[in-house]
Design an enzyme around this catalytic site. Structure first.
Site, PDB file in Angstrom:
ATOM      1  N   HIS A 367       0.816  -1.226   0.000  1.00 20.67           N
ATOM      2  CA  HIS A 367       0.000   0.000   0.000  1.00 20.67           C
ATOM      3  C   HIS A 367       0.831   1.248   0.000  1.00 20.67           C
ATOM      4  O   HIS A 367       0.585   2.188  -0.728  1.00 20.67           O
ATOM      5  CB  HIS A 367      -0.837   0.087   1.290  1.00 20.67           C
ATOM      6  N   ARG A 474      -6.081   0.122 -12.260  1.00 20.35           N
ATOM      7  CA  ARG A 474      -6.013  -1.024 -11.334  1.00 20.35           C
ATOM      8  C   ARG A 474      -7.125  -0.866 -10.296  1.00 20.35           C
ATOM      9  O   ARG A 474      -6.932  -0.222  -9.260  1.00 20.35           O
ATOM     10  CB  ARG A 474      -4.649  -1.072 -10.649  1.00 20.35           C
ATOM     11  N   ARG A 510      -9.534  -2.514 -15.292  1.00 21.15           N
ATOM     12  CA  ARG A 510      -9.304  -3.935 -15.058  1.00 21.15           C
ATOM     13  C   ARG A 510     -10.191  -4.399 -13.914  1.00 21.15           C
ATOM     14  O   ARG A 510     -10.311  -3.707 -12.898  1.00 21.15           O
ATOM     15  CB  ARG A 510      -7.829  -4.154 -14.696  1.00 21.15           C
ATOM     16  N   GLU A 608      -0.983 -12.591 -19.384  1.00 20.97           N
ATOM     17  CA  GLU A 608      -0.043 -12.647 -18.261  1.00 20.97           C
ATOM     18  C   GLU A 608       0.433 -14.078 -18.043  1.00 20.97           C
ATOM     19  O   GLU A 608       1.512 -14.319 -17.530  1.00 20.97           O
ATOM     20  CB  GLU A 608      -0.723 -12.137 -16.987  1.00 20.97           C
ATOM     21  N   ASP A 632       3.737  -9.764 -14.943  1.00 18.21           N
ATOM     22  CA  ASP A 632       3.432 -11.157 -14.635  1.00 18.21           C
ATOM     23  C   ASP A 632       3.935 -12.094 -15.718  1.00 18.21           C
ATOM     24  O   ASP A 632       4.435 -13.174 -15.417  1.00 18.21           O
ATOM     25  CB  ASP A 632       1.918 -11.326 -14.416  1.00 18.21           C
ATOM     26  N   CYS A 679       0.997  -3.076 -20.762  1.00 14.09           N
ATOM     27  CA  CYS A 679       0.812  -2.173 -19.625  1.00 14.09           C
ATOM     28  C   CYS A 679       1.685  -2.529 -18.418  1.00 14.09           C
ATOM     29  O   CYS A 679       1.468  -2.025 -17.329  1.00 14.09           O
ATOM     30  CB  CYS A 679      -0.652  -2.131 -19.212  1.00 14.09           C
TER      31      CYS A 679
END
Ligand code: PEP
Ligand code: MG
Length: 759
Positions: A367, A474, A510, A608, A632, A679
């Site tokens: 975070h 996101r 997403r 991914e 990923d 991205c």
């Protein structure tokens, strides 16, 4: 063997200093192996000699005095060969070297094991004895296992400078040498500032060792806190009077007595005086020493006493801190440093003073890292070796480009970094000038640059940088910052803000991508292998109620704007894609039936999972666009955890196989007439962005902070040059070769080093 190993490691870990740890090591190995000598030799910081650091069996006065050059003696041989050496007649071996000051001549049987950490030899652990007998195979295995376990402890001590204090240099550990520590770059930029160490409430072990200005004052403050805690304990005892018998109540008396002047209380006072420490630092040192002693005991009852001592320590700490909070002051240019920085700690420092963040644990996706990026604060996470407890009020440099922290920076280093800071300021001015210009190569090839967003602050920055659209919103970030799943209406409002801010430009949202390293506090997932586990679309398909609410929120938010695109993460099969699409269509139908005026948004799939690269045809029949999540995809292609600092050096999108895969993927997509974007982080690195453009990616999506940098580089080169570079790179075999070639070629074409982060 396991029991013996555990005992040695426990004793070493219970030691208060590295000096004590080394002594505990040799004494306990000698004891557990029933041998006559155990010694440890460590490589000196200049890497020119092995020095005897501790011994049990040789003459103690030889410690710190006996040193061997790298190719000298049996110790040198063990280190060079990087394997154990077991000799019955050590003295007759040609490598044997005799040091009279050790009294070693009496011991003829020798077994040495190298101490190796991350492929680097740090030293040698040796056992010896008089009696001519070969050490057995199990003993050899024991020593090797032990060396491997201790290598991490020693490497940490070396990195933190604790090793130099053993040899007597810088006894106060305030050595003036510059040192660099590697972490993970989490938010770009460079700052020079003063450290404020953050310790979570209730963490005695994490309190930094800070010196005080006035010993008398500290003693008075400590006494004040003690009196308060003693009376608190008496009060607690009285409160339980009716529920405890006399014997049980006596426990509170014992508790209070533990704080007496001739017990713990006295020890803390002595420490304040002898080491001139702040009361909280002295308290932490004394209490933690007792805790470690209790914890290392075999007896269960005594081990449990560690909890009592810790509890007492925490009570005194709270009393001390209570008196302190009003006096909390922050210097200018504060760099917050902590073992595990949390988002809430950011709020404790006045905004105009906070310039950088450093956390020993955590990754780019913690975070605090997400917030730091949104706020533009240079941040480095996962600096595992950082001696953060000793950095309070010290000056450090945070290099958010390379993920390095420099402690005790020399004047020259500071000047060098100041140059980078100045260049960054000049670059910002230059970026301002191009923010409204299109991204077109010098031979007129347009390249679409979009941004990745998550918070509202990203939107502001993106628009400032002239973003043409959002390639990745996101959505999980707003989920991460809450205490429960946001409701449909709450989500609609959040999404509406994003869509409105960019309309009529497209916003690619997403769907929820949690799991892996992104854990929701209110939806914990415990897994052995989280990146291969329940994450992304897998969770959403198992919880259609969560997925449907989100999709409904997105669709409703797009009403009247019609700039929404939906992106599905972590899809690994056509079956999953079909199921997700069905749910999106269902949500859409239901909303239309409810009377909403909606347009079905474009829907895309993220590439991914490597397996999907071979089903581009099937995917293309079902979606409007594809978007590569190169973070990923790289992690899965290379089998390297993207957040593990231990293998961070292996995670590299310039790996020739990754580049070939990405290049092949564009071809597949365009054969199907489907647009493909990218991205992941590599889209925002100017060097890789140039290659991606040459491959034919339709859109590069990146964090707003990188947008101008990438644009500035692309504007200065031709597509023809980029294609030539790509052609050369696709023939290369090694990552380093690719990286160097791309950087050098761009520089030779007049691109400034500062644009490529190679300062
Ligand atoms: C990626 O994997 O490249 C990506 C963009 O998604 P995230 O970094 O959020 O996993
Ligand atoms: Mg991803």
């Amino acid at each position: 063997m396991l029991g013996a190993l555990r005992k040695v490691v426990q004793r070493v870990n219970a030691a208060q200093s590295l000096e004590q740890a080394m002594q505990a090591l040799v004494t306990s190995v000698k004891q557990e192996m029933s041998t006559e000598v155990c010694s440890v030799y460590l490589l000196n910081p200049e890497k020119t000699q092995y020095t005897l650091m501790a011994t049990d069996g040789l003459k103690p006065e030889s410690v710190g005095k006996v040193s061997l050059s790298l190719d000298e003696g049996l110790v040198g041989l063990v280190a060079r060969r990087e394997e154990p050496i077991n000799l019955v007649n050590a003295r007759s071996d040609p490598h044997y070297r005799y040091f009279p000051e050790t009294g070693e001549e009496a011991f003829d049987t020798f077994l040495g094991a190298p101490i190796i950490h991350h492929g680097q030899v740090l030293g040698v652990l040796v056992v010896q004895q008089q009696q001519s007998r070969r050490f057995e195979e199990q003993e050899e295995a024991f020593l090797v296992t032990l060396s491997a376990q201790l290598a991490g402890v020693i490497a940490h001590a070396e990195a933190t400078g604790a090793l130099t204090s053993i040899t007597g240099e810088g006894k106060t550990s305030r050595s003036k040498k510059s040192k660099a520590f590697q972490g993970i770059s989490a938010s770009q930029g460079v700052v020079i500032g003063t450290v404020k160490v953050m310790t979570p409430v209730a963490d005695l072990a994490g309190i930094p060792r800070e010196h005080c200005d006035n010993v008398e004052d500290e003693m008075a403050r400590f006494h004040h806190a003690l009196v308060k805690v003693r009376s608190e304990i008496h009060r607690l005892g009285r409160q339980l009077e009716n529920r405890l018998n006399e014997e049980e109540q006596a426990l509170f008396e014992v508790y209070a007595r533990m704080l007496a002047d001739n017990a713990l209380g006295g020890e803390v006072v002595n420490k304040i005086v002898s080491d001139e420490l702040l009361a909280r630092s002295a308290l932490s040192a004394v209490v933690m020493e007792h805790v470690r002693t209790f914890e290392s005991m075999d007896d269960h009852y005594l081990r449990e006493r560690a909890v009592d001592v810790k509890d007492l320590g925490l009570r005194v700490l709270a009393a001390l801190d209570e008196a302190d909070t009003s006096q909390q002051s922050y210097p200018d240019n504060v760099i917050l440093v902590g073992e595990e920085l949390t988002a809430s700690m950011l709020g404790e420092v006045p905004e105009d003073k906070l310039v950088g963040l450093v956390s020993v644990h955590g990754s780019r996706t913690s975070h605090v890292a997400i917030l730091a990026r949104a706020m533009g604060i240079p941040t480095v996470m996962g600096v595992q070796e950082l001696p953060y407890q000793r950095l309070e009020r010290r000056e450090i440099i945070v290099d958010g480009y390379s993920g390095k922290i420099h402690t005790n920076p020399s004047e020259e280093l500071k000047e060098e970094y100041q140059r980078i800071i100045d260049e960054d300021i000049r670059l910002t001015e230059r970026f301002d000038a191009i923010k409204d210009k299109a991204c077109i190569t010098s031979d007129n090839h347009p390249m679409t640059l979009w941004v990745n967003t998550g918070l509202m602050t990203d939107v502001v920055r993106s628009i400032e940088h002239g973003a043409e659209g959002v390639g990745l919103y996101r959505s999980e970030i707003s989920f991460l910052l809450r205490e429960r799943f946001p409701s449909e209406e709450e989500q609609r409002l959040i999404y509406r803000e994003q869509l409105e801010a960019f309309a009529p430009r497209p916003v690619t949202m997403r769907t929820l991508d949690v799991g892996g390293d992104k854990a929701l506090p209110y939806f914990p997932i415990e897994e052995e292998n989280p990146f291969l586990g329940w994450r992304g679309i897998r969770i959403c398909l198992d919880h259609p109620e969560i997925f449907l609410v989100q999709v409904r929120g997105m669709l409703k938010a797009s009403e009247g704007l019609n700039n929404l695109r939906i992106l599905l993460p972590m899809i690994a099969s056509v079956t999953e894609l079909e199921s997700a699409l069905k749910l999106v269509h269902r949500a859409f139908r239901e909303l239309v039936e409810e009377g909403h005026e909606l347009q079905l948004p474009q829907i895309g799939v993220m590439i991914e999972v490597p397996a999907l690269m071979y089903q581009v045809h099937e995917l293309s029949e079902r979606v409007d666009f594809l978007s590569v999540g190169s973070n990923d995809l790289t992690q899965y292609l290379l089998a390297v955890d993207r957040n593990n600092p231990r293998v961070a050096g292996l995670f590299d999108a310039f790996h020739p196989s990754v580049l070939r895969a990405l290049n092949w993927l564009v071809g597949e997509c365009h054969r199907e007439n489907k647009p493909i974007s990218i991205c992941g982080e590599m889209a925002g690195d100017p060097s890789s962005a140039v290659l991606l453009m040459a491959m034919g990616y339709d859109i590069l999506s990146m964090t707003a902070n990188n947008l101008s940098r990438v644009k500035a580089v692309i504007q200065q080169i031709t597509l023809k040059d980029a294609k030539q570079m790509l052609e050369a790179v696709l023939k290369m075999e090694e990552t380093r070769e690719v990286e160097e070639y791309v950087k050098e070629t761009l520089i030779s074409k007049g691109i400034g080093r500062n644009l490529l982060h190679t300062n």
